[in-house]
Motif scaffolding. Structure first.
Motif, PDB file in Angstrom:
ATOM      1  N   LEU A 105       0.863  -1.179   0.000  1.00 11.14           N
ATOM      2  CA  LEU A 105       0.000   0.000   0.000  1.00 11.14           C
ATOM      3  C   LEU A 105       0.892   1.219   0.000  1.00 11.14           C
ATOM      4  CD1 LEU A 105      -2.729   1.541   0.605  1.00 11.14           C
ATOM      5  CD2 LEU A 105      -2.185   1.192   3.012  1.00 11.14           C
ATOM      6  N   PHE A 106       0.611   2.156  -0.889  1.00  9.27           N
ATOM      7  CA  PHE A 106       1.322   3.429  -0.821  1.00  9.27           C
ATOM      8  C   PHE A 106       0.313   4.554  -0.967  1.00  9.27           C
ATOM      9  CE2 PHE A 106       1.284   2.569  -5.327  1.00  9.27           C
ATOM     10  CZ  PHE A 106       1.281   3.802  -5.978  1.00  9.27           C
ATOM     11  N   ALA A 107       0.629   5.657  -0.318  1.00 13.75           N
ATOM     12  CA  ALA A 107      -0.277   6.805  -0.343  1.00 13.75           C
ATOM     13  C   ALA A 107       0.475   8.038  -0.794  1.00 13.75           C
ATOM     14  CB  ALA A 107      -0.891   7.035   1.031  1.00 13.75           C
ATOM     15  N   VAL A 108      -0.254   8.881  -1.475  1.00 10.92           N
ATOM     16  CA  VAL A 108       0.287  10.128  -2.002  1.00 10.92           C
ATOM     17  C   VAL A 108      -0.577  11.288  -1.515  1.00 10.92           C
ATOM     18  CG1 VAL A 108       1.238   8.983  -4.049  1.00 10.92           C
ATOM     19  CG2 VAL A 108      -1.065   9.928  -4.131  1.00 10.92           C
ATOM     20  N   PRO A 109      -0.006  12.471  -1.445  1.00 10.28           N
ATOM     21  CA  PRO A 109      -0.797  13.631  -1.017  1.00 10.28           C
ATOM     22  C   PRO A 109      -1.954  13.964  -1.965  1.00 10.28           C
ATOM     23  CG  PRO A 109       1.521  14.086  -0.725  1.00 10.28           C
ATOM     24  CD  PRO A 109       1.414  12.786  -1.491  1.00 10.28           C
ATOM     25  N   GLY A 110      -1.783  13.718  -3.265  1.00 10.27           N
ATOM     26  CA  GLY A 110      -2.881  14.020  -4.169  1.00 10.27           C
ATOM     27  C   GLY A 110      -2.638  13.541  -5.582  1.00 10.27           C
ATOM     28  N   ALA A 111      -3.681  13.034  -6.206  1.00 12.25           N
ATOM     29  CA  ALA A 111      -3.614  12.638  -7.605  1.00 12.25           C
ATOM     30  C   ALA A 111      -3.294  13.855  -8.466  1.00 12.25           C
ATOM     31  CB  ALA A 111      -4.956  12.043  -8.035  1.00 12.25           C
ATOM     32  N   CYS A 139      -2.777   1.968  -4.411  1.00 16.74           N
ATOM     33  CA  CYS A 139      -2.471   3.389  -4.296  1.00 16.74           C
ATOM     34  C   CYS A 139      -3.681   4.083  -3.694  1.00 16.74           C
ATOM     35  CB  CYS A 139      -2.167   3.980  -5.670  1.00 16.74           C
ATOM     36  SG  CYS A 139      -1.866   5.763  -5.644  1.00 16.74           S
ATOM     37  N   VAL A 140      -3.441   4.884  -2.644  1.00 20.18           N
ATOM     38  CA  VAL A 140      -4.514   5.616  -1.970  1.00 20.18           C
ATOM     39  C   VAL A 140      -4.176   7.099  -1.953  1.00 20.18           C
ATOM     40  CG1 VAL A 140      -5.682   5.990   0.245  1.00 20.18           C
ATOM     41  CG2 VAL A 140      -5.179   3.679  -0.506  1.00 20.18           C
ATOM     42  N   ALA A 141      -5.184   7.910  -2.169  1.00 22.29           N
ATOM     43  CA  ALA A 141      -5.066   9.360  -2.013  1.00 22.29           C
ATOM     44  C   ALA A 141      -6.387   9.890  -1.477  1.00 22.29           C
ATOM     45  CB  ALA A 141      -4.727  10.039  -3.338  1.00 22.29           C
ATOM     46  N   VAL A 142      -6.312  11.035  -0.825  1.00 20.72           N
ATOM     47  CA  VAL A 142      -7.530  11.693  -0.353  1.00 20.72           C
ATOM     48  C   VAL A 142      -8.114  12.440  -1.549  1.00 20.72           C
ATOM     49  CG1 VAL A 142      -8.544  13.277   1.318  1.00 20.72           C
ATOM     50  CG2 VAL A 142      -6.608  11.839   1.998  1.00 20.72           C
ATOM     51  N   ASN A 143      -8.674  11.640  -2.424  1.00 17.89           N
ATOM     52  CA  ASN A 143      -9.377  12.097  -3.628  1.00 17.89           C
ATOM     53  C   ASN A 143     -10.548  11.150  -3.809  1.00 17.89           C
ATOM     54  OD1 ASN A 143      -6.192  12.652  -4.735  1.00 17.89           O
ATOM     55  ND2 ASN A 143      -7.659  14.284  -5.068  1.00 17.89           N
ATOM     56  N   LEU A 148      -7.413   3.528  -5.267  1.00 14.79           N
ATOM     57  CA  LEU A 148      -8.527   3.703  -4.343  1.00 14.79           C
ATOM     58  C   LEU A 148      -8.581   5.118  -3.779  1.00 14.79           C
ATOM     59  CD1 LEU A 148      -8.328   0.344  -2.367  1.00 14.79           C
ATOM     60  CD2 LEU A 148      -9.716   0.900  -4.378  1.00 14.79           C
ATOM     61  N   GLY A 149      -9.790   5.646  -3.734  1.00 11.77           N
ATOM     62  CA  GLY A 149     -10.017   6.970  -3.180  1.00 11.77           C
ATOM     63  C   GLY A 149     -10.439   6.916  -1.723  1.00 11.77           C
ATOM     64  N   ASP A 150      -9.882   7.824  -0.956  1.00  7.80           N
ATOM     65  CA  ASP A 150     -10.242   8.023   0.458  1.00  7.80           C
ATOM     66  C   ASP A 150     -10.861   9.413   0.539  1.00  7.80           C
ATOM     67  OD1 ASP A 150     -10.405   7.824   3.226  1.00  7.80           O
ATOM     68  OD2 ASP A 150      -8.271   8.229   3.562  1.00  7.80           O
ATOM     69  N   GLY A 151     -12.005   9.549  -0.110  1.00  4.85           N
ATOM     70  CA  GLY A 151     -12.622  10.848  -0.324  1.00  4.85           C
ATOM     71  C   GLY A 151     -12.806  11.713   0.905  1.00  4.85           C
TER      72      GLY A 151
END
Length: 157
Positions: free
Chosen positions: A37-43, A73-77, A97-100
């Motif tokens: 799992l990796f996360a980014v600040p934003g798409a 891949c997760v982002a707060v989008n 995947l989005g973490d809206g």
């Protein structure tokens, strides 16, 4: 903040598929699987689009050859943005995947408030999760991209 040896919190992450919006229960999705799992600040943001996501796209086959079932891949989008970004980046081997509402990111303790620039976001990280338990955790310092990259994760598998 989540740490190695802890169970991943339960939350809902969203995916836009050809059949419509799918909501995944994280614990159920990761159960009995080896997950990167990796996360980014934003798409669509510069470092995320130019380095972070492309690294995992390029090394997806090598990562999966190490016994990894899913690369997420997760982002707060929202899921719509994540699907469009995945298509633009040729990320078909990854689950975008989005973490809206940032609920998952907040449950991990990895949220970041960027204020009027973008609001709640995720810190940049990567994890190896086995059957819902964090086995490796690579957290970048704010505004850095040094340890959450695909090459570092591949070296730890």
């Amino acid at each position: 903040m989540i740490a190695v040896g802890q169970r991943i919190p339960d939350a809902v992450l969203s995916e836009l598929t050809a059949d419509g919006l799918v909501e995944h229960q994280v614990r159920e999705l990761f159960a009995q699987k080896k997950v990167v799992l990796f996360a980014v600040p934003g798409a669509f943001t510069p470092t995320c689009s130019n380095a972070h996501l492309p690294g995992f796209v390029a090394l997806a086959d090598e990562i999966k050859a190490k016994g990894v079932d899913l690369i997420v891949c997760v982002a707060v989008n929202d899921a719509f943005v994540m699907k469009a970004w995945g298509e633009q980046q040729n990320a078909a081997e990854l689950l975008m995947l989005g973490d809206g509402n940032a609920a998952f990111t907040k449950a991990l303790g990895l949220d970041l408030d960027t204020g009027s620039f973008g609001g709640p976001r995720s810190r940049r990280y990567s994890m190896l999760i086995e059957d819902g338990v964090v086995r490796e955790f690579n957290l970048d310092a704010p505004k850095a991209f040094e340890v959450s990259d695909a090459k570092t994760m591949l070296g730890k598998l």
